[in-house]
Design a protein around this motif. Structure first.
Motif, PDB file in Angstrom:
ATOM      1  N   ARG A  56      -4.281  74.428   4.842  1.00 46.40           N
ATOM      2  CA  ARG A  56      -5.419  75.026   4.146  1.00 46.40           C
ATOM      3  C   ARG A  56      -6.355  75.777   5.084  1.00 46.40           C
ATOM      4  N   GLY A  57      -5.954  75.902   6.337  1.00 44.30           N
ATOM      5  CA  GLY A  57      -6.726  76.705   7.282  1.00 44.30           C
ATOM      6  C   GLY A  57      -8.005  76.075   7.759  1.00 44.30           C
ATOM      7  N   ILE A  58      -8.126  74.739   7.624  1.00 44.06           N
ATOM      8  CA  ILE A  58      -9.332  74.045   8.094  1.00 44.06           C
ATOM      9  C   ILE A  58      -9.151  73.698   9.562  1.00 44.06           C
ATOM     10  N   SER A  59     -10.127  74.022  10.370  1.00 43.03           N
ATOM     11  CA  SER A  59     -10.025  73.842  11.815  1.00 43.03           C
ATOM     12  C   SER A  59      -9.801  72.374  12.173  1.00 43.03           C
ATOM     13  N   VAL A  60      -8.899  72.164  13.141  1.00 44.31           N
ATOM     14  CA  VAL A  60      -8.624  70.820  13.650  1.00 44.31           C
ATOM     15  C   VAL A  60      -9.345  70.659  14.979  1.00 44.31           C
ATOM     16  N   GLU A  61     -10.160  69.614  15.089  1.00 42.17           N
ATOM     17  CA  GLU A  61     -10.923  69.377  16.316  1.00 42.17           C
ATOM     18  C   GLU A  61     -10.023  68.797  17.399  1.00 42.17           C
ATOM     19  N   ALA A  62     -10.411  69.020  18.656  1.00 44.11           N
ATOM     20  CA  ALA A  62      -9.633  68.511  19.784  1.00 44.11           C
ATOM     21  C   ALA A  62      -9.494  66.995  19.715  1.00 44.11           C
ATOM     22  N   LYS A  63     -10.572  66.325  19.281  1.00 38.90           N
ATOM     23  CA  LYS A  63     -10.531  64.865  19.202  1.00 38.90           C
ATOM     24  C   LYS A  63      -9.516  64.388  18.170  1.00 38.90           C
ATOM     25  N   THR A  64      -9.327  65.167  17.107  1.00 36.90           N
ATOM     26  CA  THR A  64      -8.340  64.813  16.083  1.00 36.90           C
ATOM     27  C   THR A  64      -6.928  64.938  16.648  1.00 36.90           C
ATOM     28  N   PHE A  65      -6.666  66.039  17.353  1.00 36.09           N
ATOM     29  CA  PHE A  65      -5.371  66.195  18.017  1.00 36.09           C
ATOM     30  C   PHE A  65      -5.097  65.002  18.932  1.00 36.09           C
ATOM     31  N   GLU A  66      -6.086  64.665  19.754  1.00 37.00           N
ATOM     32  CA  GLU A  66      -5.917  63.593  20.734  1.00 37.00           C
ATOM     33  C   GLU A  66      -5.677  62.249  20.061  1.00 37.00           C
ATOM     34  N   SER A  67      -6.386  61.981  18.952  1.00 36.78           N
ATOM     35  CA  SER A  67      -6.212  60.711  18.228  1.00 36.78           C
ATOM     36  C   SER A  67      -4.788  60.590  17.697  1.00 36.78           C
ATOM     37  N   LEU A  68      -4.267  61.667  17.142  1.00 32.08           N
ATOM     38  CA  LEU A  68      -2.903  61.653  16.610  1.00 32.08           C
ATOM     39  C   LEU A  68      -1.874  61.482  17.728  1.00 32.08           C
ATOM     40  N   ILE A  69      -2.068  62.199  18.820  1.00 28.69           N
ATOM     41  CA  ILE A  69      -1.111  62.118  19.943  1.00 28.69           C
ATOM     42  C   ILE A  69      -1.066  60.705  20.496  1.00 28.69           C
ATOM     43  N   ARG A  70      -2.220  60.081  20.702  1.00 32.47           N
ATOM     44  CA  ARG A  70      -2.274  58.736  21.288  1.00 32.47           C
ATOM     45  C   ARG A  70      -1.557  57.719  20.400  1.00 32.47           C
ATOM     46  N   TRP A  71      -1.743  57.876  19.082  1.00 29.66           N
ATOM     47  CA  TRP A  71      -1.102  56.912  18.200  1.00 29.66           C
ATOM     48  C   TRP A  71       0.402  57.144  18.112  1.00 29.66           C
ATOM     49  N   PHE A  72       0.807  58.394  17.961  1.00 28.63           N
ATOM     50  CA  PHE A  72       2.235  58.660  17.765  1.00 28.63           C
ATOM     51  C   PHE A  72       3.039  58.531  19.050  1.00 28.63           C
ATOM     52  N   CYS A  73       2.376  58.560  20.193  1.00 31.14           N
ATOM     53  CA  CYS A  73       3.098  58.285  21.436  1.00 31.14           C
ATOM     54  C   CYS A  73       3.654  56.863  21.444  1.00 31.14           C
ATOM     55  N   LYS A  74       3.024  55.974  20.662  1.00 37.56           N
ATOM     56  CA  LYS A  74       3.497  54.590  20.556  1.00 37.56           C
ATOM     57  C   LYS A  74       4.585  54.434  19.489  1.00 37.56           C
ATOM     58  N   LYS A  75       4.600  55.337  18.498  1.00 38.93           N
ATOM     59  CA  LYS A  75       5.453  55.135  17.330  1.00 38.93           C
ATOM     60  C   LYS A  75       6.492  56.237  17.121  1.00 38.93           C
TER      61      LYS A  75
END
Length: 474
Positions: free
Chosen positions: A397-416
């Motif tokens: 939908r073209g809504i900006s993704v914040e750097a902190k959101t990217f980082e939160s997703l990366i940290r979690w999915f690095c485990k899973k």
């Protein structure tokens, strides 16, 4: 239809009035003269009736065609029909069309009285066309239209539109008695409204006292303006005194009055009293509007009363009032504040499904609330698949993704799920966000923890050690 031998205007009038379908009503109108072309002519009553039916349906061009036909058949168009045309165009906020019809009055052989001039002047002021309005007022005086209380009231209303011209409004007000005109309740109410609009509420209260001293009864609108003015200045005590005073004088509060008091109570941390006032409105048969509910929800949220806020929010929707992005974000942030991110996500999904999309005004709000929910879901670690779906929805939908959101997703999915983590990392870099050192380390640790990478690295290490030993022995 079968017509009687004698057609009268009253018969045609009754037939047109009883026909709900506009096209059929027009057919009746036309058939009356077609049946007896030499024996029946429409008068100003039947013409006026069909023109007003057309205007009510916003059929302006056919209505103007009827004006031309009326002039041709009757020799002139009556002023009362032109007044209907002015008001119809004003209803759809087309003041320039009002002026165009007014200028065509001569073509229609209409004799205009001061009522037409005052009506057009009023429409221009109500539409905030101030320069044309002042020009028109000068034209009225040049044409010899005498000043009257209604015309002076409209002039005062025009001058009350800006703070810079309020003094001019009071000058005319003060000169009215000298010119043989007595200010009425509308005059006082207009000035009080203007003063409150520009934060001069104390002056407005003094004018209210003068108004009552001159035996002019304040209306519910006048009281409501004052109450709203005091609430804006955070003078709740004065607002409540006026609220009690108006009821003691037999002036019943309306929805706007209650909404102003409710807003004042909520801003002063008295949301429980505001809810009681909402129930009182309900008992009196007054239907709250979006402003009433918004004030309550904001007030309850400030006091952390989530359950009460949600209950009012649901009540608003049951009344078929659509909450805006601001209200949804308020509810969502309330749940985020107490760590209930799954509930926040539910309301975020509801907002999206309701068709509330970002616009120029609400863009930043949508960015903040969407990112906060995704980050919260990742922090909780309960439903990161849902967080990932929300992330995909953000991007689609073209809504900006914040750097902190990217980082939160990366940290979690690095485990899973390293595949998803790698995808998010790639999209993060593609969006121009530079991962910090910690994020890179988490990503590398994630790959290191994979069994095949670890075994390969261990094998490489053993091989390097063997080669080193062999070289030392030789």
């Amino acid at each position: 239809m079968k017509w009687p031998k004698q057609i009268t205007p009253s018969l045609v009038e009754n037939l047109i009035r009883s026909e709900k379908d506009l096209n059929k009503a027009i057919s009746i109108f036309d058939a009356a003269t077609a049946e007896y072309p030499n024996g029946f002519r429409h008068d100003h009553v039947t013409f006026g009736l069909i023109i007003r039916r057309l205007l009510s349906a916003n059929k302006f061009l056919p209505a103007e065609d009827m004006l031309t036909r009326m002039k041709q058949e009757n020799g002139h168009v009556t002023e009362d029909i032109l007044l209907s045309v002015y008001r119809a165009y004003a209803r759809v906020h087309k003041p320039l069309e009002v002026m165009r019809i007014f200028r065509k009055a001569k073509e229609y052989n209409s004799e205009l009285t001061p009522k037409s001039y005052v009506t057009v002047f009023s429409i221009l002021v109500n539409e905030s066309q101030l320069k044309p309005a002042f020009d028109f007022y000068r034209y009225m005086r040049e044409k010899g239209i005498p000043a009257s209380v209604p015309s002076l009231n409209i002039l005062i209303k025009a001058l009350c539109k800006t703070n810079a011209t309020m003094d001019s409004a009071f000058k005319i007000f003060n000169e009215m008695p000298n010119r043989g005109h007595t200010p009425d309740s509308y005059t006082y109410g207009t000035l009080i409204n203007g003063l409150c609009r520009f934060g001069r509420t104390l002056e407005a209260k003094e004018l209210l006292i003068e108004m009552e001293g001159n035996n002019c009864l304040p209306s519910v609108v006048t009281y409501s303006c004052l109450i709203h003015g005091f609430c804006k200045l955070n003078k709740l005590v004065e607002a409540m005194e006026l609220f009690k005073e108006m009821k003691s004088k037999g002036v019943e509060p309306n929805v706007y009055t209650y909404s102003s008091i409710i807003d004042g109570l909520c801003k002063n941390g008295l949301s429980s009293q505001a809810v009681d006032l909402l129930e009182r409105m309900d008992r009196k048969g007054l239907v709250p509007n979006s402003i009433t509910y918004s004030s309550l929800i904001y007030g309850l949220s400030m006091e952390g009363k989530i359950d009460d806020a949600v209950r009012i929010f649901d009540r608003m929707k049951l009344q078929d009032l659509k909450p805006d992005a601001g209200l949804y974000s308020k509810i969502i942030n309330m749940f985020c504040d107490v760590g209930k991110f799954e509930e926040a996500a539910n309301f975020l999904d509801e907002m999206v499904l309701s068709g509330i999309t970002p616009n120029r005004v609400t863009w930043g709000l949508h960015v903040r609330v969407h990112n906060r929910v995704v980050q919260g879901l990742c922090a909780e670690g309960r439903d990161c698949n849902r967080a990932f779906q929300m992330y995909l929805s953000l991007r689609s939908r073209g809504i900006s993704v914040e750097a902190k959101t990217f980082e939160s997703l990366i940290r979690w999915f690095c485990k899973k799920d390293l595949h998803k983590a790698g995808r998010v990392m790639e999209e993060m870099v593609g969006d121009g966000c530079v991962p910090d050192v910690e994020t890179w380390n988490v990503m590398l640790d994630g790959f290191w923890d994979r069994k095949k990478v670890r075994e390969a690295a261990g094998g490489l290490q053993d091989k390097l050690i063997d080669e080193f030993r062999n070289s030392m022995c030789s």
